[in-house]
Motif scaffolding. Structure first.
Motif, PDB file in Angstrom:
ATOM      1  N   GLU A 169       0.885  -1.212   0.134  1.00 41.24           N
ATOM      2  CA  GLU A 169       0.035   0.056  -0.096  1.00 41.24           C
ATOM      3  C   GLU A 169       1.050   1.327   0.009  1.00 41.24           C
ATOM      4  OE1 GLU A 169      -2.292   2.680  -0.490  1.00 41.24           O
ATOM      5  OE2 GLU A 169      -3.105   0.834  -0.405  1.00 41.24           O
ATOM      6  N   ALA A 170       0.811   1.913  -1.022  1.00 39.80           N
ATOM      7  CA  ALA A 170       1.423   3.129  -1.150  1.00 39.80           C
ATOM      8  C   ALA A 170       1.387   4.423  -0.419  1.00 39.80           C
ATOM      9  CB  ALA A 170       1.775   3.627  -2.700  1.00 39.80           C
ATOM     10  N   ASN A 171       0.121   4.560   0.122  1.00 36.33           N
ATOM     11  CA  ASN A 171      -0.264   5.822   0.685  1.00 36.33           C
ATOM     12  C   ASN A 171      -0.091   5.478   2.132  1.00 36.33           C
ATOM     13  OD1 ASN A 171      -1.757   7.650   2.200  1.00 36.33           O
ATOM     14  ND2 ASN A 171      -3.345   7.706   0.592  1.00 36.33           N
ATOM     15  N   PRO A 172       0.845   6.134   2.804  1.00 39.13           N
ATOM     16  CA  PRO A 172       1.255   5.711   4.338  1.00 39.13           C
ATOM     17  C   PRO A 172       0.104   5.883   5.098  1.00 39.13           C
ATOM     18  CG  PRO A 172       2.276   7.974   3.714  1.00 39.13           C
ATOM     19  CD  PRO A 172       1.638   7.647   2.453  1.00 39.13           C
ATOM     20  N   ASP A 173      -0.941   6.931   5.207  1.00 45.19           N
ATOM     21  CA  ASP A 173      -2.060   7.141   5.918  1.00 45.19           C
ATOM     22  C   ASP A 173      -2.909   5.764   5.669  1.00 45.19           C
ATOM     23  OD1 ASP A 173      -1.320   9.571   6.495  1.00 45.19           O
ATOM     24  OD2 ASP A 173      -2.204  10.319   4.803  1.00 45.19           O
TER      25      ASP A 173
END
Length: 248
Positions: free
Chosen positions: A96-100
């Motif tokens: 998952e690229a989005n850290p959030d």
């Protein structure tokens, strides 16, 4: 008005003693914090279908004990379902690229896992050869993708399926893939590496509307998958399930 209505519904759940953050889509508990995507929390609270084709295919075809690579973990709803199917000890690598989102995904993906069995990788699948890429968030949590020309985004490490597979024990694994069009490059590049021959189950969300060649690109990708020995066993809402061997 839509946003206000959704917030009111979630607030009403909370004041009547129901959680506005804890849900059980597909019968598996997940936690989606209050500051996360409102639309997804509302959908889960209403009990509406969430990634239904993927969930049905995972439930029907994913065998206990199977190691899994999941590309596009989002908030970990499907990740939690995968873990419920494979058991606590099998390896599960989630990208998952989005850290959030990765933080939420990691919490849900590891809930029923043995220590060290789940590996959440904050990166984007990319075959440009670059060490990093720009990742665009998209208009909701489901549609983040490697940025197209002219799109803004943030920088993340790039990773390939072969690199991810190196994190697993030798031998077969299942691949669950939803990377918003990036699958074309993946199957093109990996066709010659031999990694596709290790896949025993593939649950693939396709995106023909964003493929440069549309239906022709989709057909060519399916042909590459089939050439690796995988057979289509289910197809629903642009999600295709392939399994090694024949039959359902």
């Amino acid at each position: 008005m839509k946003q206000l209505r959704r917030r009111f519904y979630l607030w009403l759940r909370q004041v009547t003693g129901k959680s506005s953050e804890d849900f059980a889509p597909h019968g598996v508990p997940v936690h989606i914090p209050a500051d996360a995507d409102l639309a997804i929390r509302y959908l889960l609270a209403k009990g509406r279908p969430y990634e239904a084709p993927e969930a049905e295919m995972v439930t029907r075809y994913l065998a206990p004990g199977t190691h899994v690579i999941e590309l596009g973990g989002c908030m970990g709803v499907v990740s939690a379902l995968i873990r419920s199917r494979i058991g606590p000890a099998a390896r599960h690598v989630v990208v998952e690229a989005n850290p959030d989102l990765a933080k939420i995904c990691g919490a849900n993906a590891t809930r029923a896992a043995a220590p060290g069995a789940t590996d959440v990788v904050e990166a984007a699948v990319d075959y440009s050869g670059a060490a990093t890429v720009t990742f665009a968030r998209g208009h909701n949590a489901h549609v983040g993708h490697v940025a197209r020309p002219g799109e803004d985004g943030f920088t993340v490490p790039a990773v390939t399926l072969s690199q991810l597979a190196a994190r697993l024990p030798e031998g077969p694994f299942a691949l669950v893939c939803d990377i918003e069009g990036g699958e074309i490059a993946l199957f093109d590049a990996e066709a010659a590496t031999g990694i596709l021959e290790r896949i025993t189950l593939l649950v693939l969300e396709t995106h023909p509307k964003v493929y440069p060649g549309g239906a022709a690109d989709l057909a060519a990708m399916v042909a590459r998958i089939e050439a690796a020995g995988l057979t289509e066993v289910s197809n629903s809402e642009q999600v295709i399930c392939f399994r090694r061997g024949t039959g359902v």
